[in-house]
Design a protein around this motif. Structure first.
Motif, PDB file in Angstrom:
ATOM      1  N   GLN A   1       0.848  -1.179  -0.035  1.00 42.43           N
ATOM      2  CA  GLN A   1       0.128   0.033  -0.039  1.00 42.43           C
ATOM      3  C   GLN A   1       1.058   1.169   0.049  1.00 42.43           C
ATOM      4  OE1 GLN A   1      -2.174  -0.693   3.556  1.00 42.43           O
ATOM      5  NE2 GLN A   1      -4.154  -1.064   2.288  1.00 42.43           N
ATOM      6  N   MET A   2       0.483   2.444  -0.515  1.00 38.85           N
ATOM      7  CA  MET A   2       1.024   3.487  -0.460  1.00 38.85           C
ATOM      8  C   MET A   2       0.488   4.378   0.852  1.00 38.85           C
ATOM      9  SD  MET A   2       1.248   6.832  -3.055  1.00 38.85           S
ATOM     10  CE  MET A   2      -0.478   7.430  -2.849  1.00 38.85           C
ATOM     11  N   HIS A   3       1.397   4.417   1.780  1.00 39.32           N
ATOM     12  CA  HIS A   3       1.096   5.182   3.030  1.00 39.32           C
ATOM     13  C   HIS A   3       1.402   6.822   2.672  1.00 39.32           C
ATOM     14  CE1 HIS A   3       0.905   1.770   6.250  1.00 39.32           C
ATOM     15  NE2 HIS A   3       0.494   0.971   5.076  1.00 39.32           N
ATOM     16  N   ILE A   4       0.557   7.503   3.310  1.00 44.52           N
ATOM     17  CA  ILE A   4       0.697   8.969   3.076  1.00 44.52           C
ATOM     18  C   ILE A   4       0.831   9.339   4.518  1.00 44.52           C
ATOM     19  CG2 ILE A   4      -0.316  10.949   2.116  1.00 44.52           C
ATOM     20  CD1 ILE A   4      -2.039   9.187   0.396  1.00 44.52           C
ATOM     21  N   LEU A   5       1.821   9.973   4.944  1.00 44.88           N
ATOM     22  CA  LEU A   5       2.203  10.517   6.184  1.00 44.88           C
ATOM     23  C   LEU A   5       2.466  11.868   6.329  1.00 44.88           C
ATOM     24  CD1 LEU A   5       3.484   7.323   5.920  1.00 44.88           C
ATOM     25  CD2 LEU A   5       4.584   8.058   7.911  1.00 44.88           C
ATOM     26  N   GLU A   6       1.900  12.646   7.246  1.00 44.40           N
ATOM     27  CA  GLU A   6       2.164  13.945   7.608  1.00 44.40           C
ATOM     28  C   GLU A   6       3.458  14.281   8.259  1.00 44.40           C
ATOM     29  OE1 GLU A   6       0.449  17.680  10.147  1.00 44.40           O
ATOM     30  OE2 GLU A   6      -0.776  15.798  10.031  1.00 44.40           O
ATOM     31  N   PRO A   7       4.735  14.690   7.441  1.00 53.48           N
ATOM     32  CA  PRO A   7       6.106  14.683   7.750  1.00 53.48           C
ATOM     33  C   PRO A   7       6.241  15.203   9.409  1.00 53.48           C
ATOM     34  CG  PRO A   7       5.761  15.697   5.770  1.00 53.48           C
ATOM     35  CD  PRO A   7       4.355  15.686   6.268  1.00 53.48           C
ATOM     36  N   ASP A   8       5.488  16.140   9.594  1.00 51.89           N
ATOM     37  CA  ASP A   8       5.775  16.848  11.076  1.00 51.89           C
ATOM     38  C   ASP A   8       5.543  15.802  12.381  1.00 51.89           C
ATOM     39  OD1 ASP A   8       6.875  19.217   9.936  1.00 51.89           O
ATOM     40  OD2 ASP A   8       4.789  20.362  10.177  1.00 51.89           O
ATOM     41  N   LYS A   9       3.977  15.299  12.051  1.00 53.59           N
ATOM     42  CA  LYS A   9       4.017  14.270  13.305  1.00 53.59           C
ATOM     43  C   LYS A   9       4.155  13.032  12.817  1.00 53.59           C
ATOM     44  CE  LYS A   9       0.194  17.663  14.228  1.00 53.59           C
ATOM     45  NZ  LYS A   9      -1.453  17.955  14.560  1.00 53.59           N
ATOM     46  N   ASN A  10       4.603  12.730  11.677  1.00 53.29           N
ATOM     47  CA  ASN A  10       4.844  11.245  11.381  1.00 53.29           C
ATOM     48  C   ASN A  10       3.379  10.351  11.337  1.00 53.29           C
ATOM     49  OD1 ASN A  10       6.434   9.339  10.215  1.00 53.29           O
ATOM     50  ND2 ASN A  10       7.144   8.491  12.018  1.00 53.29           N
ATOM     51  N   GLU A  11       2.283  10.976  11.234  1.00 54.36           N
ATOM     52  CA  GLU A  11       1.160  10.305  11.525  1.00 54.36           C
ATOM     53  C   GLU A  11       0.466   9.813   9.941  1.00 54.36           C
ATOM     54  OE1 GLU A  11      -1.673  12.901  13.463  1.00 54.36           O
ATOM     55  OE2 GLU A  11      -0.570  12.801  15.302  1.00 54.36           O
ATOM     56  N   VAL A  12       0.147   8.541   9.884  1.00 55.21           N
ATOM     57  CA  VAL A  12      -0.486   8.130   8.636  1.00 55.21           C
ATOM     58  C   VAL A  12      -1.853   8.839   8.464  1.00 55.21           C
ATOM     59  CG1 VAL A  12      -1.065   6.167   7.352  1.00 55.21           C
ATOM     60  CG2 VAL A  12       0.569   6.115   8.915  1.00 55.21           C
ATOM     61  N   LYS A  13      -1.835   9.691   7.328  1.00 50.66           N
ATOM     62  CA  LYS A  13      -3.073  10.467   6.913  1.00 50.66           C
ATOM     63  C   LYS A  13      -3.991   9.634   5.844  1.00 50.66           C
ATOM     64  CE  LYS A  13      -3.690  13.960   8.379  1.00 50.66           C
ATOM     65  NZ  LYS A  13      -4.178  14.381   9.583  1.00 50.66           N
ATOM     66  N   GLY A  14      -3.424   8.540   5.228  1.00 51.23           N
ATOM     67  CA  GLY A  14      -4.295   7.785   4.430  1.00 51.23           C
ATOM     68  C   GLY A  14      -3.415   6.466   3.789  1.00 51.23           C
ATOM     69  N   LYS A  15      -4.123   5.746   3.300  1.00 52.43           N
ATOM     70  CA  LYS A  15      -3.598   4.397   2.864  1.00 52.43           C
ATOM     71  C   LYS A  15      -4.114   4.056   1.515  1.00 52.43           C
ATOM     72  CE  LYS A  15      -2.719   2.543   7.342  1.00 52.43           C
ATOM     73  NZ  LYS A  15      -2.994   1.182   8.260  1.00 52.43           N
ATOM     74  N   VAL A  16      -3.325   3.621   0.249  1.00 53.75           N
ATOM     75  CA  VAL A  16      -3.969   3.546  -0.838  1.00 53.75           C
ATOM     76  C   VAL A  16      -3.606   2.145  -1.390  1.00 53.75           C
ATOM     77  CG1 VAL A  16      -4.811   4.057  -3.182  1.00 53.75           C
ATOM     78  CG2 VAL A  16      -4.447   5.779  -1.345  1.00 53.75           C
ATOM     79  N   SER A  17      -4.186   1.218  -1.582  1.00 56.20           N
ATOM     80  CA  SER A  17      -3.634  -0.040  -2.528  1.00 56.20           C
ATOM     81  C   SER A  17      -2.931   0.302  -3.589  1.00 56.20           C
ATOM     82  CB  SER A  17      -4.644  -1.283  -2.536  1.00 56.20           C
ATOM     83  OG  SER A  17      -4.011  -2.377  -3.140  1.00 56.20           O
ATOM     84  N   ILE A  18      -1.631  -0.278  -3.877  1.00 54.44           N
ATOM     85  CA  ILE A  18      -0.948  -0.075  -5.093  1.00 54.44           C
ATOM     86  C   ILE A  18      -1.796  -0.581  -6.275  1.00 54.44           C
ATOM     87  CG2 ILE A  18       1.135  -0.341  -6.438  1.00 54.44           C
ATOM     88  CD1 ILE A  18       1.307   1.422  -4.034  1.00 54.44           C
ATOM     89  N   GLU A  19      -2.422  -1.756  -6.162  1.00 51.07           N
ATOM     90  CA  GLU A  19      -3.358  -2.437  -7.227  1.00 51.07           C
ATOM     91  C   GLU A  19      -4.411  -1.500  -7.714  1.00 51.07           C
ATOM     92  OE1 GLU A  19      -4.425  -6.329  -5.857  1.00 51.07           O
ATOM     93  OE2 GLU A  19      -2.367  -6.990  -6.188  1.00 51.07           O
ATOM     94  N   ASP A  20      -5.075  -0.474  -6.810  1.00 45.19           N
ATOM     95  CA  ASP A  20      -5.927   0.486  -7.039  1.00 45.19           C
ATOM     96  C   ASP A  20      -5.616   1.695  -7.720  1.00 45.19           C
ATOM     97  OD1 ASP A  20      -7.727  -1.618  -5.930  1.00 45.19           O
ATOM     98  OD2 ASP A  20      -7.761  -0.860  -3.923  1.00 45.19           O
ATOM     99  N   LEU A  21      -4.356   2.055  -7.462  1.00 35.84           N
ATOM    100  CA  LEU A  21      -3.815   3.192  -8.065  1.00 35.84           C
ATOM    101  C   LEU A  21      -3.999   3.331  -9.755  1.00 35.84           C
ATOM    102  CD1 LEU A  21      -1.202   4.767  -5.971  1.00 35.84           C
ATOM    103  CD2 LEU A  21      -3.150   5.958  -6.700  1.00 35.84           C
ATOM    104  N   GLY A  22      -4.414   4.307 -10.223  1.00 39.87           N
ATOM    105  CA  GLY A  22      -4.112   4.514 -11.806  1.00 39.87           C
ATOM    106  C   GLY A  22      -3.363   5.793 -12.127  1.00 39.87           C
TER     107      GLY A  22
END
Length: 297
Positions: A20-41
Motif C-alpha cells: 500500500q502507499m502510505h501517506i504520512l504527515e511529515p511533522d507528526k509522522n502520522e499516517v493520513k491515508g493508505k491506498v492499495s498499489i493495485e487500485d492506483l491509476g
C-alpha cells in the motif's frame, strides 16, 4: 477494475508498506491515508515538500501507475516512465519504425474522424450548434489532406466557448483549464504507449524535432473532447473561476476514471487508452486495420 486517482498538494511523505502507499504527515509522522498499489491509476504530486521512497517509486512503475510531477506554477511538468514497458520492446519498436506512409495516413484519418465525432457529441450535449461538423466528419481524406481537423476545430471552439475565443497554449482564460486537462491526458497516453512497447516520440502525424511525445499527441486527439466535457462542466458550475484551484484539479483528475465506450464495452478511460495503444500496435503488424478509439456513453 476501478482505478483511483490521487492528488497530493500538501507536504507529505509517501512510502510503501504492505503493498500500500502510505501517506504520512511529515511533522507528526502520522499516517493520513493508505491506498492499495493495485487500485492506483494516477498519482499527481503538487508540492515542493513531498518526499517519496525509492521502493514506492519502483512499485508504482511496476504497476503502470501514471505518476505526474508538477512545477512551481502547479502545472504538470514531468511523468515517470519505465525504460522498458513491454517484454517484446525491440520487436514492437521495429514494427513501429517500419510502418509505411500509406498506413500512417490511414491511421491519421481514423484519428481525425474519431476526434471530430467526439467533438460533435460534446456540442450536442451542451445544446450548441454542431451541424456543420457532420459535413467535416464525412469529408476527411487519407492523411487528412484537406485539413478537416483544423476546419472542424475553428467551428468547435467558437460554439464551445464563444465566437471570439482563440484556443491557445498561453491564451486568455479559460485556456488554462484546457491546458491543464490536456497535460494530464498526455501523461496517461504516454504511459500507455510505453506499456505497449511503443516509442512516444515516433508519431503517425505529428513531427517536431523539439517534441518527445509526438505519438502521444496523435493518440490523445480523440480523447481531448472528454477533457473538454469535464472542463465545460466545471465552467458551468463555476462561471467566474479563473484559477487552477485544488478543487478544479481534483475535478479534472477524474478523467482517468471517466467511463468511455471502446470496442462496444464500457471501461475507465485509463483502460481505454491502453486498449487504443494496443490496437495501434496491431495496426502496425497488420493484425488490425482500425484503431480502437473511444466514444461517449
Amino acid at each position: 477494475m476501478l482505478y483511483r486517482t490521487i492528488y497530493i498538494g500538501n507536504p507529505a511523505y509517501l512510502k510503501l508498506k504492505d503493498n500500500q502507499m502510505h501517506i504520512l504527515e511529515p511533522d507528526k509522522n502520522e499516517v493520513k491515508g493508505k491506498v492499495s498499489i493495485e487500485d492506483l491509476g494516477l498519482l499527481m504530486l503538487d508540492h515542493w515538500q513531498i518526499t517519496i521512497s525509492h521502493q514506492l517509486i519502483q512499485r508504482l512503475m511496476g504497476n503502470n501507475v501514471v505518476v505526474i510531477s508538477c512545477d512551481e506554477v502547479h502545472l504538470p511538468h514531468g511523468i515517470m516512465l519505465p525504460m522498458y514497458g513491454h517484454t517484446e520492446h525491440s520487436e514492437r519498436v521495429k514494427y513501429q519504425i517500419e510502418a509505411s506512409e500509406p498506413l500512417k495516413k490511414q491511421l491519421w484519418k481514423q484519428t481525425v474522424e474519431s476526434k471530430i465525432n467526439n467533438q460533435i457529441e460534446v456540442l450536442k450535449r451542451l445544446g450548441n450548434y454542431y451541424e456543420p461538423m457532420l459535413v467535416y466528419l464525412n469529408s476527411v481524406k487519407s492523411g487528412d489532406a484537406t485539413n478537416m481537423e483544423g476546419i472542424a476545430a475553428q467551428h468547435y471552439w467558437k460554439y464551445l466557448i464563444s465566437l471570439d475565443f482563440l484556443r491557445q497554449r498561453f491564451g486568455e482564460s479559460p485556456n488554462q483549464f484546457f491546458n491543464f486537462g490536456y497535460a494530464v491526458l498526455r501523461s496517461v497516453v504516454a504511459r500507455a504507449l510505453v506499456e505497449s512497447g511503443l516509442i512516444p516520440v515516433l508519431g503517425i502525424f505529428h513531427k517536431n524535432k523539439y517534441n518527445p511525445y509526438c505519438l502521444a499527441d496523435d493518440v490523445m486527439e480523440p480523447y481531448r473532447p472528454f477533457v473538454d466535457a469535464l472542463v465545460m462542466a466545471w465552467l458551468i458550475e463555476n462561471p467566474n473561476s479563473e484559477e487552477l484551484t485544488k478543487e478544479f484539479k481534483a475535478h479534472i483528475l477524474k478523467i482517468a476514471t471517466k467511463d468511455v465506450k471502446i470496442d462496444g464495452v464500457t471501461r475507465p478511460l485509463i483502460v481505454g487508452v491502453k486498449i487504443t495503444c494496443s490496437s495501434l500496435y496491431k495496426c502496425y503488424t497488420g493484425e488490425k486495420r482500425l484503431i480502437s478509439y473511444p466514444e461517449f456513453i
